[in-house]
Design a protein around this motif. Structure first.
Motif, PDB file in Angstrom:
ATOM      1  N   ALA A 173       0.812  -1.221   0.000  1.00 57.94           N
ATOM      2  CA  ALA A 173       0.000   0.000   0.000  1.00 57.94           C
ATOM      3  C   ALA A 173       0.844   1.269   0.000  1.00 57.94           C
ATOM      4  O   ALA A 173       0.299   2.360  -0.178  1.00 57.94           O
ATOM      5  CB  ALA A 173      -0.922   0.007   1.218  1.00 57.94           C
ATOM      6  N   SER A 181      -6.509   5.118  -4.874  1.00 54.97           N
ATOM      7  CA  SER A 181      -6.845   3.753  -4.453  1.00 54.97           C
ATOM      8  C   SER A 181      -8.310   3.528  -4.763  1.00 54.97           C
ATOM      9  O   SER A 181      -9.132   4.420  -4.563  1.00 54.97           O
ATOM     10  CB  SER A 181      -6.646   3.565  -2.942  1.00 54.97           C
ATOM     11  OG  SER A 181      -5.285   3.390  -2.652  1.00 54.97           O
ATOM     12  N   ASP A 196       0.238   7.634  -1.064  1.00 54.27           N
ATOM     13  CA  ASP A 196      -0.091   6.219  -1.216  1.00 54.27           C
ATOM     14  C   ASP A 196      -0.659   5.662   0.093  1.00 54.27           C
ATOM     15  O   ASP A 196      -1.707   5.002   0.118  1.00 54.27           O
ATOM     16  CB  ASP A 196       1.180   5.461  -1.633  1.00 54.27           C
ATOM     17  CG  ASP A 196       0.877   4.168  -2.358  1.00 54.27           C
ATOM     18  OD1 ASP A 196      -0.293   3.779  -2.415  1.00 54.27           O
ATOM     19  OD2 ASP A 196       1.826   3.529  -2.846  1.00 54.27           O
ATOM     20  N   ALA A 197       0.017   5.957   1.193  1.00 53.67           N
ATOM     21  CA  ALA A 197      -0.453   5.476   2.496  1.00 53.67           C
ATOM     22  C   ALA A 197      -1.855   6.005   2.783  1.00 53.67           C
ATOM     23  O   ALA A 197      -2.757   5.262   3.202  1.00 53.67           O
ATOM     24  CB  ALA A 197       0.512   5.931   3.601  1.00 53.67           C
ATOM     25  N   SER A 214      -4.156   7.237   0.624  1.00 56.76           N
ATOM     26  CA  SER A 214      -5.253   6.837  -0.283  1.00 56.76           C
ATOM     27  C   SER A 214      -5.802   5.485   0.152  1.00 56.76           C
ATOM     28  O   SER A 214      -7.012   5.270   0.148  1.00 56.76           O
ATOM     29  CB  SER A 214      -4.809   6.834  -1.750  1.00 56.76           C
ATOM     30  OG  SER A 214      -3.834   5.865  -1.987  1.00 56.76           O
ATOM     31  N   THR A 215      -4.932   4.584   0.565  1.00 56.50           N
ATOM     32  CA  THR A 215      -5.403   3.281   1.044  1.00 56.50           C
ATOM     33  C   THR A 215      -6.180   3.441   2.358  1.00 56.50           C
ATOM     34  O   THR A 215      -7.274   2.891   2.520  1.00 56.50           O
ATOM     35  CB  THR A 215      -4.203   2.325   1.254  1.00 56.50           C
ATOM     36  OG1 THR A 215      -3.428   2.310   0.052  1.00 56.50           O
ATOM     37  CG2 THR A 215      -4.660   0.922   1.593  1.00 56.50           C
TER      38      THR A 215
HETATM   39 MG    MG Z   1      -1.798   3.063  -1.244  1.00 58.76          MG
END
Ligand code: MG
Ligand code: FAD
Length: 334
Positions: free
Chosen positions: A162, A230, A275-276, A278-279
């Motif tokens: 993720a 995501s 990224d972190a 959006s998950t």
């Molecule tokens: Mg992510």
């Protein structure tokens, strides 16, 4: 297991072009189980793109959960171990983001991701009993990282899927900038990292995918920012019960996130953070995501649900909804 090109359709399609006279160098390749395209402009573009690609491939060889030669594979098999500086940095960051998101992002989720068959595409629906046993093996608070040494208790296993592509995007962008590149667009499997602006000085224009079709909902204009989406529309399976199960798991229940959100796009300077988040925000659902944004206000986001797009005021002026979607309700979060 590697997937077909069709299965890795990007959530963000690049709409940018550049003036023909600019020196352009592009490299497309398969890494981290997805297709990547790195494009840079100007003198030194070719050399710096090759360096960025080598860095992404180096990170994959350290971080893959499936590659038997990777550091994460060894850590997962042995209940811990001493790791390189890069692996230490991304594990430390993931644990910090797990704390910030109160476990909506949890890098120790691997046993559950694996039970659902998302690694290897051998999909199945685990029983409630199996999930409740597996949940005992999940919990970022129990993973220890001290002086480059990771300790995992209770058969825990790490999955950095993720955050690793976002982290790789940051590293690649850093390499380009250090080599004097001022205009580049890095498409890391749907995670986009814009270095500077387009060669003509204008913003990059990125298409935001409609999660319910192959169409584009609208266009986001950015420069020098990461844009990461995501969603539940690319990696998922339909069970015997006809229900759709996506690859983003709610670590509190062990079941795939299913809260009405179709996609979450996060925009900020750092790809790893995007990224972190959006998950994690996809797991939290729209209300939790808005609450998180109001608490931190250090990123922008676009939350897509059926018939409605919610976006933070920082991105509202950068986003143009396409005419075909004029019946969608746009809500600006302040
Ligand atoms: Mg992510
Ligand atoms: P994101 O939303 O960014 O991440 C979702 C992924 O994170 C899930 O697929 C799962 O792996 C994990 N995850 C799910 N829920 C959570 C949660 N709540 N908290 C934290 N993590 C969660 N895929 C393969 O099938 N085979 C491979 O061999 C393979 N090798 C890879 C090697 C590397 C180095 C990386 C970075 C990825 C690899 N992948 C592989 C893909 C990976 O398993 C994920 O599917 C992918 O990274 C998902 O990215 P995303 O942007 O679609 O979604």
């Amino acid at each position: 297991m590697r997937r077909s090109i069709a299965a890795v359709a990007l959530s963000l399609l690049l709409l940018s072009g550049c003036a023909a006279e600019d020196k352009e160098y592009s490299s497309s390749f398969f890494a981290m189980d997805t297709y990547m395209t790195l494009t840079a402009y100007g003198d030194g573009a070719a050399q710096s793109i090759d360096g960025a690609r080598a860095e992404i491939e180096r990170l994959e060889s350290l971080l893959s959960v499936t590659d038997e030669g990777s550091e994460i594979y060894a850590v997962n098999q042995n209940g811990g171990g001493t790791v390189s500086d890069s692996t230490e940095e991304i594990v430390k960051f993931s644990l910090e983001m797990a704390e910030r998101t109160e476990g909506a992002l949890d890098p120790t989720i691997y046993p559950i991701v694996s039970a659902w068959g998302f690694t290897g595409e051998e999909y199945r629906i685990p029983s409630a009993e199996e999930l409740s046993l597996l949940l005992e093996r999940i919990g970022y608070e129990k993973a220890l990282l001290e002086n480059g040494h990771i300790t995992l208790k209770d058969c825990m296993m790490l999955d950095l899927g993720a955050v690793a592509k976002g982290y790789a995007g940051d590293r690649a962008a850093k390499i380009l900038k250090e080599q004097g590149v001022t205009s580049a667009l890095l498409d890391i499997g749907g995670n986009v990292q814009a270095v500077g602006c387009r060669p003509d000085g204008s913003d990059w224009r990125l298409g935001l995918r409609d999660p319910l079709s192959d169409g584009l909902l609208g266009v986001i204009s950015v420069s020098d920012l990461a844009v990461v989406t995501s969603g539940g529309y690319e990696r998922y399976f339909v069970g015997d019960d006809e229900k759709r199960y996506c690859h983003i798991i709610d670590p509190h229940s062990g079941y795939p996130a299913d809260n009405g959100l179709l996609s979450v796009t996060v925009i900020a300077p750092e790809g790893a953070k995007c990224d972190a988040l959006s998950t994690a925000l996809f797991v939290m659902g729209a209300e939790g995501a808005v609450e998180h944004w109001r608490k931190y206000r250090d990123f922008d986001m676009i939350l897509v649900s059926e018939g409605e797009i919610r976006l933070t005021n920082g991105v509202a002026e950068r986003f143009e909804l396409r005419d075909e979607y004029s019946d969608i309700k746009l809500v600006i979060i302040e």
